[in-house]
Design a protein around this motif. Structure first.
Motif, mmCIF file in Angstrom:
data_model
loop_
_atom_site.group_PDB
_atom_site.id
_atom_site.type_symbol
_atom_site.label_atom_id
_atom_site.label_comp_id
_atom_site.label_asym_id
_atom_site.label_seq_id
_atom_site.Cartn_x
_atom_site.Cartn_y
_atom_site.Cartn_z
ATOM 1 N N VAL A 1 0.575 -1.337 0.022
ATOM 2 C CA VAL A 1 0.545 0.045 0.350
ATOM 3 C C VAL A 1 1.049 0.889 0.250
ATOM 4 O O VAL A 1 1.679 1.479 0.856
ATOM 5 C CB VAL A 1 -0.748 -0.113 1.158
ATOM 6 C CG1 VAL A 1 -1.516 1.955 1.475
ATOM 7 C CG2 VAL A 1 -1.883 -0.500 0.693
ATOM 8 N N ALA A 2 0.677 2.157 -0.643
ATOM 9 C CA ALA A 2 1.385 3.330 -0.635
ATOM 10 C C ALA A 2 2.668 3.362 -1.149
ATOM 11 O O ALA A 2 3.530 3.659 -0.554
ATOM 12 C CB ALA A 2 1.311 4.166 0.545
ATOM 13 N N GLU A 3 2.820 2.734 -2.474
ATOM 14 C CA GLU A 3 4.515 2.834 -3.120
ATOM 15 C C GLU A 3 4.669 4.035 -3.781
ATOM 16 O O GLU A 3 5.688 4.359 -3.553
ATOM 17 C CB GLU A 3 4.228 1.758 -4.510
ATOM 18 C CG GLU A 3 3.377 0.009 -3.530
ATOM 19 C CD GLU A 3 2.334 -0.644 -4.555
ATOM 20 O OE1 GLU A 3 1.489 0.221 -4.220
ATOM 21 O OE2 GLU A 3 3.043 -1.589 -4.758
ATOM 22 N N LEU A 4 3.209 4.450 -4.647
ATOM 23 C CA LEU A 4 3.751 5.684 -5.025
ATOM 24 C C LEU A 4 4.488 6.598 -3.837
ATOM 25 O O LEU A 4 5.375 7.133 -4.721
ATOM 26 C CB LEU A 4 2.381 6.456 -5.297
ATOM 27 C CG LEU A 4 2.230 7.868 -6.765
ATOM 28 C CD1 LEU A 4 3.411 8.010 -7.520
ATOM 29 C CD2 LEU A 4 0.730 8.015 -6.786
ATOM 30 N N PRO A 5 4.126 7.124 -3.062
ATOM 31 C CA PRO A 5 4.802 8.423 -2.178
ATOM 32 C C PRO A 5 5.971 7.824 -2.043
ATOM 33 O O PRO A 5 7.000 9.021 -1.499
ATOM 34 C CB PRO A 5 3.973 8.905 -1.469
ATOM 35 C CG PRO A 5 3.137 7.427 -0.981
ATOM 36 C CD PRO A 5 2.798 6.720 -2.431
ATOM 37 N N LEU A 6 6.130 6.506 -2.356
ATOM 38 C CA LEU A 6 7.490 6.159 -1.521
ATOM 39 C C LEU A 6 8.876 6.241 -2.844
ATOM 40 O O LEU A 6 9.455 6.699 -2.810
ATOM 41 C CB LEU A 6 7.638 4.519 -1.706
ATOM 42 C CG LEU A 6 8.822 4.122 -0.655
ATOM 43 C CD1 LEU A 6 8.746 4.198 0.595
ATOM 44 C CD2 LEU A 6 8.648 2.265 -0.476
ATOM 45 N N PHE A 7 8.724 6.312 -3.251
ATOM 46 C CA PHE A 7 8.580 6.349 -5.267
ATOM 47 C C PHE A 7 9.077 7.817 -5.428
ATOM 48 O O PHE A 7 10.370 8.113 -5.732
ATOM 49 C CB PHE A 7 8.172 6.007 -6.264
ATOM 50 C CG PHE A 7 8.250 4.199 -6.217
ATOM 51 C CD1 PHE A 7 9.522 3.536 -5.407
ATOM 52 C CD2 PHE A 7 6.786 3.450 -6.496
ATOM 53 C CE1 PHE A 7 8.384 2.458 -5.061
ATOM 54 C CE2 PHE A 7 6.886 2.302 -6.504
ATOM 55 C CZ PHE A 7 7.301 1.746 -5.671
ATOM 56 N N ASP A 8 8.145 9.072 -5.974
ATOM 57 C CA ASP A 8 8.269 9.372 -6.433
ATOM 58 C C ASP A 8 8.700 11.084 -5.405
ATOM 59 O O ASP A 8 8.715 12.024 -5.217
ATOM 60 C CB ASP A 8 7.505 10.225 -7.114
ATOM 61 C CG ASP A 8 6.118 10.427 -6.657
ATOM 62 O OD1 ASP A 8 5.839 10.695 -4.927
ATOM 63 O OD2 ASP A 8 4.639 10.632 -6.943
ATOM 64 N N GLY A 9 8.395 10.900 -3.507
ATOM 65 C CA GLY A 9 8.721 11.317 -3.079
ATOM 66 C C GLY A 9 7.813 12.133 -1.843
ATOM 67 O O GLY A 9 8.335 12.885 -1.375
ATOM 68 N N GLY A 10 6.327 11.913 -3.170
ATOM 69 C CA GLY A 10 5.411 13.413 -2.619
ATOM 70 C C GLY A 10 4.789 12.506 -1.526
ATOM 71 O O GLY A 10 5.329 12.070 -1.224
ATOM 72 N N PRO A 11 3.676 13.153 -0.869
ATOM 73 C CA PRO A 11 2.789 13.184 0.298
ATOM 74 C C PRO A 11 1.875 12.306 -0.418
ATOM 75 O O PRO A 11 1.476 11.519 -1.652
ATOM 76 C CB PRO A 11 2.001 14.782 0.285
ATOM 77 C CG PRO A 11 2.431 15.374 -0.800
ATOM 78 C CD PRO A 11 3.313 14.841 -1.885
ATOM 79 N N TYR A 12 1.302 11.361 0.791
ATOM 80 C CA TYR A 12 0.112 10.157 0.689
ATOM 81 C C TYR A 12 -0.523 11.343 -0.456
ATOM 82 O O TYR A 12 -1.406 12.047 0.115
ATOM 83 C CB TYR A 12 -0.564 9.727 1.295
ATOM 84 C CG TYR A 12 0.770 8.848 2.781
ATOM 85 C CD1 TYR A 12 1.482 7.450 1.783
ATOM 86 C CD2 TYR A 12 0.847 8.875 4.096
ATOM 87 C CE1 TYR A 12 1.816 6.646 2.570
ATOM 88 C CE2 TYR A 12 2.343 8.253 4.173
ATOM 89 C CZ TYR A 12 2.051 7.369 3.986
ATOM 90 O OH TYR A 12 3.513 6.499 3.987
ATOM 91 N N PRO A 13 -1.147 10.595 -1.476
ATOM 92 C CA PRO A 13 -1.919 11.031 -2.501
ATOM 93 C C PRO A 13 -3.586 10.527 -2.042
ATOM 94 O O PRO A 13 -4.808 11.731 -2.335
ATOM 95 C CB PRO A 13 -2.341 10.755 -3.429
ATOM 96 C CG PRO A 13 -1.414 9.457 -3.335
ATOM 97 C CD PRO A 13 -0.850 9.414 -2.295
ATOM 98 N N ALA A 14 -3.654 9.894 -0.532
ATOM 99 C CA ALA A 14 -5.166 9.681 -0.551
ATOM 100 C C ALA A 14 -4.858 9.133 0.748
ATOM 101 O O ALA A 14 -4.300 8.880 1.519
ATOM 102 C CB ALA A 14 -5.815 8.627 -0.926
ATOM 103 N N SER A 15 -6.555 8.909 1.887
ATOM 104 C CA SER A 15 -5.938 8.638 3.080
ATOM 105 C C SER A 15 -6.296 6.588 2.814
ATOM 106 O O SER A 15 -6.936 5.619 1.931
ATOM 107 C CB SER A 15 -7.105 9.174 3.663
ATOM 108 O OG SER A 15 -7.074 10.412 3.415
ATOM 109 N N ALA A 16 -5.987 6.411 3.983
ATOM 110 C CA ALA A 16 -6.148 4.507 4.691
ATOM 111 C C ALA A 16 -5.817 3.882 5.609
ATOM 112 O O ALA A 16 -5.803 4.677 6.906
ATOM 113 C CB ALA A 16 -4.532 3.976 3.440
#
Lengths: 263, 263
Positions: free
Chosen positions: A87-102
């Motif tokens: 879960v939440a790989e994206l922000p891990l890769f591009d350094g941005g914030p979480y785009p959603a809640s979980a």
DNA sequence: TCCGCGACGTGATGGGCGTCACGCGATATA
DNA sequence: TATATCGCGTGACGCCCATCACGTCGCGGA
């Protein structure tokens, strides 16, 4: 607050994650050593929209729902991840914030891998970029699907789509059709397909009336003919097959400017 | 069907693409040599949903709209790409089919890079995986935004969002406010925000009545106060709720209200 | 200059669905 | 066994919006 998982089971868990599947044992063991495992009750918030990314979560058991909310509390589920998924790989890769809640939708067991650990892995194994790309690609395709569904289908069709999804991934086929187990609340379903609880109830009724589904008490639904249910939709869901070339259809006249969507 | 671009301008174009920005000149020149440049009229179809991926397009001038359609012809725009941007990177990376369709919204000049050429590049420059990931990440975040907008906002709000977007990226500020040039048809806008042409017209009227926008004849719109327009939306959701940290916390508060827990 | 056409404005109409308000049955808690 | 709670079904009501049906304006072509 348990930490009973032996390292070995953790390694196995990680190996099953697409992201890490191709790593050699040594690397997996290292990763496992950096993981924090815990179990969380239903409704536990992993992170919320806009937060800085602290790491990635891997679902060991249970389910995690990723969603956005609007100020009035309405919720739209983007996707749900189950055992063996990250879960939440994206922000891990591009350094941005979480785009959603979980949050967890049920009692779950989660492994948390801190960002630093992942980054170290990334530096020492640059080839996992491949897996990262596949992973993001999967998400992207899924989101396109969600978007289309929201934009085009009415509630009954969205519900049908959801049920078909269950059928193909966890249905058991009998001679009367496919039986699926829906252990989610109508409220959950409503969030998932972007509507209200009552509408789900009515849509169910409608599908029942059309003999597309039949409810066998207690969370179990029979789908006599999955294809027919699938076809109820104004047409296709995963329109992944259409050789038809548009040649020159509804040509859309001029438009310019630094066009960028946004809305 | 022209091919006038000199190799040098093509190299410059490629250098401007995030995907290729970090490549050395030699590699760029090689890529440029493999590109096919052509100009296309408005409404030219680059590819449609489900087709196998043949390569990637880079927009040199004009704009390309990426969208999904449903059988009844309704259309939902996923994003629009302008000069210096690549289109359809995803299928290039993961080997799947195009997840959506694309066409030019106006007379455009496009460079087409065949898949084989890209794959060769990828093998010889594995480090561009970074750029690929960033690129996919950008798309993913954008799509999350699109999804949220569709799910939550009414037409007027979606329109406002679109206009604000224009304002920030191509508006010219005067002392009366920001003036934007909207060279798109109401029909185009409707597609983009997922509604009907007439609704756009009415939403415009509504915004005008609220003095949030003012139309200066012929495609020009004045936004007296961008922030006020922006704030018309039920409001943005960036509030943080609770800091639940998996790594550090050992307490496990019972599922909170938050409106949803389930089992 | 006249006509066709494309873009836009607007009313009428109907349907989908979100919301409120209950009723009902099953489970849990005392 | 009484009682709160939760998940579900349903009716009523009203808003938003898609669609249909025109009308107007401006422009380009014959």
């Amino acid at each position: 607050m348990t930490e009973t998982s032996t390292l070995d089971t953790l390694v196995e868990l990680l190996r099953g994650v697409p992201l890490f599947g191709e790593l050699e044992d040594e690397a997996l063991r290292q990763l496992a050593g950096r993981c924090v495992v815990r179990s969380a009750p239903a409704g536990w918030v992993l992170f919320t929209t806009g937060e800085a990314c602290r790491g990635v979560y891997i679902v060991q058991s249970g389910h995690v729902r990723i969603f956005r909310t609007d100020p009035s509390g309405r919720e739209q589920v983007l996707h749900v991840e189950g055992p063996g998924r990250a879960v939440a790989e994206l922000p891990l890769f591009d350094g941005g914030p979480y785009p959603a809640s979980a949050l967890t939708t049920e009692e779950s067991r989660l492994a948390f891998l801190p960002r630093a650990a992942f980054e170290h892995l990334y530096r020492t194994h640059p080839d996992i970029a491949q897996a990262v790309i596949r992973s993001l690609g999967r998400r992207l395709r899924h989101l396109v699907h969600v978007t289309e569904t929201l934009a085009f289908r009415d509630v009954a069709a969205r519900l049908a789509l959801l049920l078909v999804g269950y059928a193909q991934q966890s249905g058991t086929r009998t001679d009367a059709g496919v039986v699926i187990e829906v252990d989610r609340t109508q409220e959950d379903i409503a969030h998932e397909i972007g509507t209200a609880r009552e509408s789900v109830s009515r849509a169910m009724k409608q599908l029942r009336k059309q003999k597309l589904i039949e409810s066998l008490g207690r969370n179990r639904i029979l789908i006599p003919d999955v294809d027919r249910l699938h076809a109820l939709l104004p047409s296709q869901s995963d329109a992944e097959h259409r050789p038809a070339r548009l040649g020159e259809t509804s040509v859309t006249p001029p438009a310019d400017n630094a066009g960028h969507s946004s809305a």
